[in-house]
Motif scaffolding. Structure first.
Motif, short mmCIF file in Angstrom:
data_model
loop_
_atom_site.label_atom_id
_atom_site.label_comp_id
_atom_site.label_asym_id
_atom_site.label_seq_id
_atom_site.Cartn_x
_atom_site.Cartn_y
_atom_site.Cartn_z
N UNK A 286 0.83 -1.20 0.00
CA UNK A 286 0.00 0.00 0.00
C UNK A 286 0.87 1.26 0.00
N UNK A 287 1.92 1.28 0.80
CA UNK A 287 2.82 2.44 0.84
C UNK A 287 3.59 2.58 -0.47
N UNK A 288 4.00 1.45 -1.05
CA UNK A 288 4.68 1.52 -2.34
C UNK A 288 3.73 2.03 -3.42
N UNK A 289 2.46 1.66 -3.31
CA UNK A 289 1.47 2.17 -4.26
C UNK A 289 1.29 3.66 -4.15
N UNK A 290 1.33 4.18 -2.93
CA UNK A 290 1.25 5.64 -2.73
C UNK A 290 2.46 6.33 -3.36
N UNK A 291 3.63 5.78 -3.13
CA UNK A 291 4.84 6.36 -3.72
C UNK A 291 4.79 6.26 -5.24
N UNK A 292 4.27 5.14 -5.75
CA UNK A 292 4.13 4.99 -7.21
C UNK A 292 3.17 6.01 -7.79
N UNK A 293 2.10 6.27 -7.06
CA UNK A 293 1.13 7.26 -7.53
C UNK A 293 1.74 8.65 -7.56
N UNK A 294 2.54 8.97 -6.55
CA UNK A 294 3.13 10.31 -6.46
C UNK A 294 4.28 10.51 -7.44
N UNK A 295 5.16 9.52 -7.54
CA UNK A 295 6.38 9.69 -8.33
C UNK A 295 6.44 8.80 -9.57
N UNK A 296 5.38 8.06 -9.87
CA UNK A 296 5.36 7.15 -11.01
C UNK A 296 5.62 7.79 -12.35
N UNK A 297 5.01 8.96 -12.62
CA UNK A 297 5.28 9.58 -13.93
C UNK A 297 6.74 9.98 -14.13
#
Length: 59
Positions: free
Chosen positions: A34-45
């Motif tokens: 879940x935390x990695x998903x949050x980081x992916x959402x924020x910095x994924x692009x």
């Protein structure tokens, strides 16, 4: 609901209490994903490798 499912905690046998105490209460990998998903959402692009790692770790 059946009468058996409506038992109080005091009415349980020792074996039932032992079984319930052995059940895991939290999934640490789910929280990490879940935390990695949050980081992916924020910095994924910006960093494409983060969402890819999150998908592999979550599966």
């Amino acid at each position: 609901m059946s009468k058996q499912s409506l038992k109080k905690v005091d009415d349980m046998t020792e074996e039932e209490k032992l079984y319930l105490s052995e059940i895991k209460t939290q999934n640490p990998y789910g929280i990490i994903t879940m935390l990695m998903g949050l980081i992916s959402f924020l910095f994924g692009p910006i960093f494409v490798v983060i969402p890819i790692c999150t998908i592999f770790f979550g599966v």
